[in-house]
Design a protein around this motif. Structure first.
Motif, short mmCIF file in Angstrom:
data_model
loop_
_atom_site.label_atom_id
_atom_site.label_comp_id
_atom_site.label_asym_id
_atom_site.label_seq_id
_atom_site.Cartn_x
_atom_site.Cartn_y
_atom_site.Cartn_z
N ASN A 375 0.71 -1.28 0.12
CA ASN A 375 0.06 -0.13 0.12
C ASN A 375 0.78 1.26 0.10
O ASN A 375 0.67 2.19 -0.43
CB ASN A 375 -0.72 -0.11 1.32
CG ASN A 375 -1.94 1.24 1.17
OD1 ASN A 375 -2.61 1.34 0.15
ND2 ASN A 375 -1.96 2.00 2.31
N ARG A 376 1.99 1.38 0.78
CA ARG A 376 2.84 2.37 0.78
C ARG A 376 3.59 2.64 -0.40
O ARG A 376 3.64 3.67 -1.07
CB ARG A 376 4.24 2.18 1.77
CG ARG A 376 4.92 3.19 1.99
CD ARG A 376 6.20 2.80 2.86
NE ARG A 376 7.00 1.84 2.22
CZ ARG A 376 7.91 2.14 1.02
NH1 ARG A 376 8.09 3.45 0.85
NH2 ARG A 376 8.74 1.39 0.78
N ILE A 377 3.86 1.78 -1.41
CA ILE A 377 4.22 2.02 -2.72
C ILE A 377 3.12 2.03 -3.93
O ILE A 377 3.30 2.13 -5.00
CB ILE A 377 5.35 1.07 -3.17
CG1 ILE A 377 4.86 -0.33 -3.27
CG2 ILE A 377 6.65 1.13 -2.34
CD1 ILE A 377 5.98 -1.27 -3.64
N GLU A 406 11.58 -9.36 -6.83
CA GLU A 406 12.94 -9.71 -6.98
C GLU A 406 13.43 -9.70 -5.61
O GLU A 406 14.12 -10.64 -5.12
CB GLU A 406 13.78 -8.94 -7.71
CG GLU A 406 13.91 -7.31 -7.17
CD GLU A 406 14.56 -6.40 -8.28
OE1 GLU A 406 15.52 -7.00 -9.04
OE2 GLU A 406 14.49 -5.42 -8.27
N GLU A 407 12.87 -8.62 -4.62
CA GLU A 407 13.24 -8.63 -3.29
C GLU A 407 12.88 -9.68 -2.53
O GLU A 407 13.43 -10.49 -1.64
CB GLU A 407 13.27 -6.98 -2.76
CG GLU A 407 13.85 -7.04 -1.16
CD GLU A 407 13.14 -5.47 -0.72
OE1 GLU A 407 13.48 -5.34 0.29
OE2 GLU A 407 12.92 -4.73 -1.81
N ILE A 429 14.89 -9.90 14.25
CA ILE A 429 14.33 -8.63 14.30
C ILE A 429 14.96 -7.81 13.16
O ILE A 429 16.12 -7.99 12.83
CB ILE A 429 14.75 -7.54 15.36
CG1 ILE A 429 13.95 -8.15 16.79
CG2 ILE A 429 14.35 -6.19 15.31
CD1 ILE A 429 14.42 -7.13 17.86
N THR A 430 13.95 -7.61 12.14
CA THR A 430 14.38 -6.99 10.86
C THR A 430 13.95 -5.50 10.98
O THR A 430 13.03 -5.02 11.82
CB THR A 430 13.64 -7.60 9.71
OG1 THR A 430 12.43 -7.56 9.74
CG2 THR A 430 14.25 -9.03 9.58
N THR A 434 9.38 -2.75 6.52
CA THR A 434 10.10 -3.05 5.23
C THR A 434 9.50 -4.44 4.66
O THR A 434 8.93 -5.01 5.39
CB THR A 434 11.72 -3.40 5.40
OG1 THR A 434 11.74 -4.59 6.45
CG2 THR A 434 12.18 -2.11 6.10
N PRO A 435 9.86 -4.81 3.51
CA PRO A 435 9.53 -5.96 3.00
C PRO A 435 9.82 -7.45 3.91
O PRO A 435 9.11 -8.35 4.01
CB PRO A 435 10.09 -6.04 1.60
CG PRO A 435 10.22 -4.77 0.99
CD PRO A 435 10.50 -3.96 2.48
N ALA A 436 11.18 -7.07 4.52
CA ALA A 436 11.70 -8.14 5.25
C ALA A 436 10.62 -8.37 6.55
O ALA A 436 10.60 -9.38 6.96
CB ALA A 436 13.03 -7.65 5.51
N SER A 437 10.17 -7.18 7.27
CA SER A 437 9.60 -7.35 8.20
C SER A 437 8.26 -7.92 8.06
O SER A 437 7.42 -8.44 8.92
CB SER A 437 9.27 -6.09 8.98
OG SER A 437 8.62 -5.28 8.05
#
Length: 443
Positions: A375-377, A406-407, A429-430, A434-437
């Motif tokens: 949603n953020r992007i 890709e990420e 903890i990331t 972020t996409p990692a979280s």
């Protein structure tokens, strides 16, 4: 006179270079290249394509944020974008050659030809070695049709000084979709001729149909069930004759319906090396039918994706074999990404495989468009499909449809490789958000 080496590598692309560097400290190594030093990927393949794509993804992001903080979509300046790409690719051949010389690897430029089981000739010189590594890669397939001389390839597209106003791509695989996406984003009228109604046949149809819809909205016209029969030059461009009633005239036609092993001129028969239409035949140690000759990279007939990191892995592996390694090659998980708008990526067990074995696999399909990250992007549509092994509850496969696929697929590949469970991931903890979280939500 015959010049002697321990190993001769034919082809200076990623696979051949990986082998040569790994052998150089313990062997006398010769690398023979008859084209650009560095191979297809950095010179006229994945690297320059991604350089051009950088402007496309930036433009896409700006487009998604219209009326959400941004006004105005930037235009792609093709000559400037090509200069940006050239600033990178122009340095590759000389840089590659300098690196080989610095590693004390002998180099020869020219067309190699086997003249026996342990010898090749290049121009008027004969070279003999205990072992050979064939790493010549692939070359685009040109359809054998009337007017085939007017067909160009991805190599030509990636060197266009000026973007043609009207472009047709033949085929709907990786190359066609990625280059069509770049061309349409840069303002060209783009057509894709596909012989059936399916694109990217190795990816799930649900995601590929979404991509076709997205590319259509961006100006790409798909002509389904359409086969090119002939190309005719006229005063206004090139007229395409197909198996349908399609009337189409364009300024450039690019053949993008497949690639084939680059074996012309090698005279493999003289060395006892067998090959099929799919490439050089090898065993689980990447030995050909001549056990002194190995093959790596895209020139090999194999089930694994023909990608640069795979070629490099194989090159390093063969070097280890020549230095004493006995174990057969085991491939790690290999993620695949289609750099369109949006991207599609996948890794591990295929969706169709999981669907055919419902007692073995659990499939979770998630529309993640409204998740915070997407949603953020302002992602128009984002999907993540995860596949789990029923017996162990381990993540064994994934498909991602998103502008940041890709990420996300790289994160999921790491989780799969390390067999990370949801409980274990919850203890990590990331950076947030972020996409990692988001990863815990996929498990």
């Amino acid at each position: 006179m015959v010049t002697e080496f321990d190993t001769i590598v034919i082809g200076a692309g990623p696979g051949g270079l990986a082998a040569a560097y790994a052998l150089a400290q313990q062997q006398r190594v010769l690398v023979v290249e008859n084209d650009l030093w560095g191979g297809t990927c950095p010179n006229r393949g994945c690297d320059p394509k991604k350089m051009l794509y950088s402007a496309v993804e930036t433009r896409d992001q700006a487009s998604h944020l219209q009326h959400d903080g941004l006004s105005g979509i930037p235009e792609i300046n093709w000559p400037e974008l090509m200069a940006f790409k050239n600033a990178y690719t122009n340095k590759v051949p000389a840089g590659t050659l300098a690196g080989l010389k610095a590693a004390n690897i002998t180099t020869v430029h020219g067309q190699p030809r086997f003249i026996g089981a342990d010898q090749i000739s290049v121009a008027a010189t004969t070279y003999r070695a205990a072992n050979f590594i064939i790493a010549t890669g692939q070359t685009p397939v040109i359809p054998q049709i009337e007017g085939q001389q007017y067909l160009q390839t991805s190599t030509d597209f990636l060197a266009l000084p000026k973007l043609p106003a009207r472009i047709a791509f033949i085929g709907a695989g990786y190359v066609a979709l990625e280059l069509a996406n770049i061309a349409a984003s840069a303002g060209a009228e783009v057509h894709i001729l596909q012989h059936n109604q399916r694109l990217l046949r190795d990816f799930p149809e649900t995601d590929t149909r979404l991509l076709a819809t997205a590319l259509t909205a961006q100006g790409v016209t798909f002509h389904w069930d359409t086969e090119l029969r002939a190309v005719t030059e006229n005063a206004t461009g090139y007229s395409l004759t197909t198996n349908t009633s399609l009337q189409l005239t364009v300024d450039a036609v690019f053949a993008a319906s497949g690639r084939q092993a680059q074996l012309a001129g090698l005279n493999l028969a003289a060395a006892g090396v067998e090959a099929t239409a799919k490439g050089v035949t090898v065993n689980d140690h990447l030995q050909t039918t001549n056990t002194r000759i190995y093959a790596v990279g895209d020139v090999v007939a194999k089930a694994q994706p023909k990608l640069t990191p795979v070629a490099s892995l194989e090159g390093r592996y063969v070097a280890q074999v020549l230095l004493g390694k006995r174990e057969a090659l085991t491939y790690p998980l290999i993620p695949q990404v289609v750099y369109a708008s949006p991207q599609i990526a996948q890794v591990g067990v295929k969706l169709v495989t999981a669907q055919q074995a419902p007692t073995q696999y659990e499939i979770r399909e998630q529309d993640v468009t409204q998740w915070y990250t997407f949603n953020r992007i302002k992602e128009p549509t984002a999907r993540v499909t995860t596949i789990f092994e029923q017996a162990t509850h381990r993540l064994v496969g994934a498909i991602v449809y998103s502008s940041i696929a890709e990420e996300v697929i790289n994160y999921l590949t790491i989780l799969m490789t390390q067999h990370v469970t949801k409980a274990q991931l919850s203890q990590q903890i990331t950076a947030y958000p972020t996409p990692a979280s988001d990863l815990a939500y996929y498990l």
